[in-house]
Design an enzyme around this catalytic site. Structure first.
Site, PDB file in Angstrom:
ATOM      1  N   LYS A  50      33.487  43.537  39.153  1.00 52.47           N
ATOM      2  CA  LYS A  50      32.098  43.077  39.294  1.00 52.47           C
ATOM      3  C   LYS A  50      31.230  44.134  39.968  1.00 52.47           C
ATOM      4  CE  LYS A  50      33.354  40.767  37.103  1.00 52.47           C
ATOM      5  NZ  LYS A  50      34.546  40.167  36.464  1.00 52.47           N
ATOM      6  N   GLY A 149      50.307  35.297  41.661  1.00 55.06           N
ATOM      7  CA  GLY A 149      49.294  35.708  40.693  1.00 55.06           C
ATOM      8  C   GLY A 149      49.834  36.045  39.318  1.00 55.06           C
ATOM      9  N   SER A 150      49.146  36.982  38.681  1.00 60.36           N
ATOM     10  CA  SER A 150      49.504  37.328  37.301  1.00 60.36           C
ATOM     11  C   SER A 150      49.419  38.831  37.118  1.00 60.36           C
ATOM     12  CB  SER A 150      48.552  36.627  36.331  1.00 60.36           C
ATOM     13  OG  SER A 150      47.226  37.049  36.559  1.00 60.36           O
ATOM     14  N   GLY A 187      38.880  39.106  24.791  1.00 61.06           N
ATOM     15  CA  GLY A 187      38.656  37.985  25.710  1.00 61.06           C
ATOM     16  C   GLY A 187      37.683  38.430  26.800  1.00 61.06           C
ATOM     17  N   ILE A 189      38.132  39.937  29.794  1.00 67.12           N
ATOM     18  CA  ILE A 189      38.281  41.295  30.347  1.00 67.12           C
ATOM     19  C   ILE A 189      37.801  42.329  29.328  1.00 67.12           C
ATOM     20  CG2 ILE A 189      39.951  43.036  31.117  1.00 67.12           C
ATOM     21  CD1 ILE A 189      41.471  40.914  32.566  1.00 67.12           C
ATOM     22  N   GLY A 190      38.200  42.161  28.066  1.00 61.76           N
ATOM     23  CA  GLY A 190      37.789  43.109  27.023  1.00 61.76           C
ATOM     24  C   GLY A 190      36.279  43.176  26.897  1.00 61.76           C
ATOM     25  N   GLY A 277      45.251  39.299  27.745  1.00 59.73           N
ATOM     26  CA  GLY A 277      45.659  38.160  28.553  1.00 59.73           C
ATOM     27  C   GLY A 277      46.539  38.596  29.717  1.00 59.73           C
ATOM     28  N   ASP A 322      46.986  31.911  39.718  1.00 64.43           N
ATOM     29  CA  ASP A 322      47.329  32.331  38.353  1.00 64.43           C
ATOM     30  C   ASP A 322      48.773  32.016  37.972  1.00 64.43           C
ATOM     31  OD1 ASP A 322      44.798  33.359  38.223  1.00 64.43           O
ATOM     32  OD2 ASP A 322      45.398  35.424  37.807  1.00 64.43           O
ATOM     33  N   HIS A 456       9.410  26.093  40.639  1.00 66.05           N
ATOM     34  CA  HIS A 456       8.797  26.989  39.661  1.00 66.05           C
ATOM     35  C   HIS A 456       8.353  28.274  40.341  1.00 66.05           C
ATOM     36  CE1 HIS A 456       6.540  28.214  36.125  1.00 66.05           C
ATOM     37  NE2 HIS A 456       5.614  28.644  36.977  1.00 66.05           N
TER      38      HIS A 456
END
Ligand code: FAD
Ligand code: NAD
Length: 499
Positions: A50, A149-150, A187, A189-190, A277, A322, A456
């Site tokens: 990010k 995690g992953s 996906g 990330i791509g 993935g 994850d 507004h």
């Protein structure tokens, strides 16, 4: 052997939030981390990507020439971008460390956190072996939380070398902007990295999509919109294409893509990024020593309290984030980690309700999602109305000179007209999406939204005006703006209009 009330393996959003929640309950916590403090929540993941996204967006705005200003001598250097990204990650890691050190030191307080840098594996249901730089030690925990995690899914027969063939963990190892990059997997990330590299305008970006639409889980109109924006930003998308081979040559990579319609294409690129993935990270853990059996998909199944089931019974071993196979999101990991510890402390409050979970996707412009989309409702056989409202009609977006975007809200097609989901894109979509998460959580009908004074000028005004179109009470009418405002209805008896 050192003993703890709670031993946590992994310091990502799941593990760290759990450790701190443990301190809230006065627990003696041991946090074991084998890699980067903060896991993929910080390094090579959410925060670093990010930060790079924000820098790329700033650059792309600075490069615009249609806003009354023109930057002169605009340049960008990958090394400096990389340093800024690492600085952001370190800033967060130091905050985490400061908190850990505070609770490691203060013996007056009941709760404490001990951080051990090392890789953990199970010896039995209560005992772990931790391999550190100085050797191996065994530790015992009354409760154990697996928050490992992953890791990126491997592409069959393709070795990641970390330099020219990389996954998301190799982005910060690049020495300069590649001249040409091939991103395999379209996906989140791509698409995010395709956005980042195309924003910086230093790299020719190729995105390989094995289907005919990017983001296969989103509604077709959202996928098409994202693809259009990527293409508009300079990305070449190879739909219905599969990677056959990558051959490494001294100065470049030679890539062969096979398309569904029978033709093939040979491309030359400098870097290939695999983003197909992420899979649960149980590799080092030896879960079988604790009687744990991962599913065929390699995940640890948990109950509503994040407990892992052993021999049909909830156990002293919990899992969060994850590794559990739920949506792989920071917020999910954090809430699951907290929930697990609350159960250990005997505080079983609210159930985790994933129906109002939000996903933010950092494209240009950003896309935010909450609750159900049309595909999900059609699959579940739930009748709905979808109201679409373009940002072209929203004053704040007009003022920002940034009207690419929309709000699409789904409501149940019954007398309750409950809000079921929203997809939104454009400036600040990632900020106002949570207001709709609250509405879904409360089971609110659209009538509730119509009573509120929306400030507004805000982009969020689009939410109210979008909902007003259902019931034909919007200020701007579909008859005058048929491409900008419309309603779509679906009921189970209709033919499935999406694959
Ligand atoms: C490129 C990228 C961008 C992302 N962007 C976003 C985003 O914008 N928003 C969002 O919501 N989510 C995002 N995510 C997803 C988010 O980062 C993850 O869902 C989240 O980090 C999962 O948290 P976790 O605690 O389960 O695991 P992780 O953050 O993966 O942490 C697990 C930790 O466990 C450690 N570990 C593993 N095994 C062992 C062991 N045996 N012993 C000791 N330590 C071990 C690892 O080193 C790691 O530090 C992104 C992910 C990636 C890869
Ligand atoms: N902004 C965010 O919230 C954010 C950002 C980045 C990552 N994440 C999380 O990280 C997870 C992983 O992201 P991801 O983009 O790697 O996964 P993903 O599941 O979002 O997308 C994977 C893509 O790869 C394709 N694919 C799978 N196998 C393939 C193969 N063999 N060949 C070609 N294509 C293949 C899929 O069709 C899909 O399009 C996401 O599920 C998401 O939850 C979230």
């Amino acid at each position: 052997m050192k003993q703890y009330d709670l031993v946590i393996i992994g310091s990502g959003p799941a593990g760290f939030s759990a450790a701190v929640r443990g301190v809230d309950f006065g627990m003696k916590v041991c946090l074991i981390e084998g890699g980067h403090l903060g896991g993929a929540g910080i390094m090579n993941g959410a925060l670093t990507s990010k930060t790079m996204y924000e820098l790329s967006l700033d650059y792309s705005v600075a490069a615009r020439v249609d806003r009354g200003y023109r930057a002169s001598g605009l340049t960008v250097d990958y090394k400096q971008v990389r340093n800024t990204v690492i600085q952001a990650a370190k800033e967060k890691q130091y905050q985490m460390r400061s908190q850990i050190e505070t609770f490691a030191r203060n013996k007056q307080m009941q709760g404490s956190i001990t951080l051990i840098h090392g890789m953990a594996s199970f010896i039995d249901q209560h005992t772990l072996s931790v391999k550190t730089e100085s050797g191996e030690e065994n530790i015992k925990g009354e409760n154990i939380l697996i928050a490992t995690g992953s890791q990126p899914r491997k592409y069959p027969d393709l070795e990641v070398d970390g330099e020219r063939i990389i996954n998301s963990e190799g982005i910060l190892s690049l020495k300069h902007f590649p001249e040409r990059i091939l991103i395999i997997g379209s996906g989140i990330i791509g698409c995010e990295f395709a956005t980042i590299f195309s924003n910086f305008k230093q790299t020719e970006v190729h995105l390989v999509d094995r289907a005919n639409r990017v983001l296969p889980y989103e509604d077709d109109d959202v996928s098409d919109y994202v693809a259009e924006n990527l293409t508009g930003n300079g990305v070449t998308i190879h739909h219905t294409a599969q990677l056959r081979t990558i051959v490494k040559h001294p100065g470049h990579l030679e890539v062969i893509l096979d398309y569904d319609n029978g033709h093939s294409k040979v491309l030359e690129v400098d870097v290939a990024l695999i983003s197909i993935g992420r899979v649960s990270n149980l590799k080092y853990l030896k879960p079988e020593n604790a009687g744990l059996t991962p599913t065929d998909k390699g995940i640890l199944e948990i109950n509503d309290n994040c407990q892992v089931i052993i021999n049909g019974q909830p156990s002293n071993i919990y899992a969060a984030g994850d590794v559990t196979g739920h949506s792989q999101l920071y917020s999910v990991a954090e809430l699951q980690g907290r929930k697990a510890v609350e159960k250990m402390a005997g505080k079983v409050g609210y159930p985790l309700d994933y129906s109002h979970m939000s996903t933010l996707m950092f494209f240009k412009p950003e896309v935010a999602a909450v609750g159900a989309n049309e595909k999900m409702l059609q699959k579940a056989g739930i009748a709905y109305k979808a109201a679409y409202y373009s940002n072209k009609l929203i004053n704040r977006a007009i003022a920002m000179r940034s009207t690419t975007g929309f709000i699409k809200i789904l409501v149940s097609d019954d007398h309750e007209q409950r809000i079921l989901g929203m997809r939104a894109s454009g400036p600040q979509a990632s900020s106002y999406i949570v207001s709709v998460a609250h509405l879904i959580n409360q089971g609110d009908s659209l009538g509730e939204v119509l009573k509120i004074f929306y400030p507004h000028p805000s982009v969020a005004e689009g939410i109210q005006e979008c909902l007003r179109t259902i019931g034909k009470r919007s200020i701007y009418k579909p008859m005058a703006f048929p491409d900008e405002i419309y309603i779509r209805e679906w009921k189970p008896s209709d033919q499935m209009d999406q694959s």
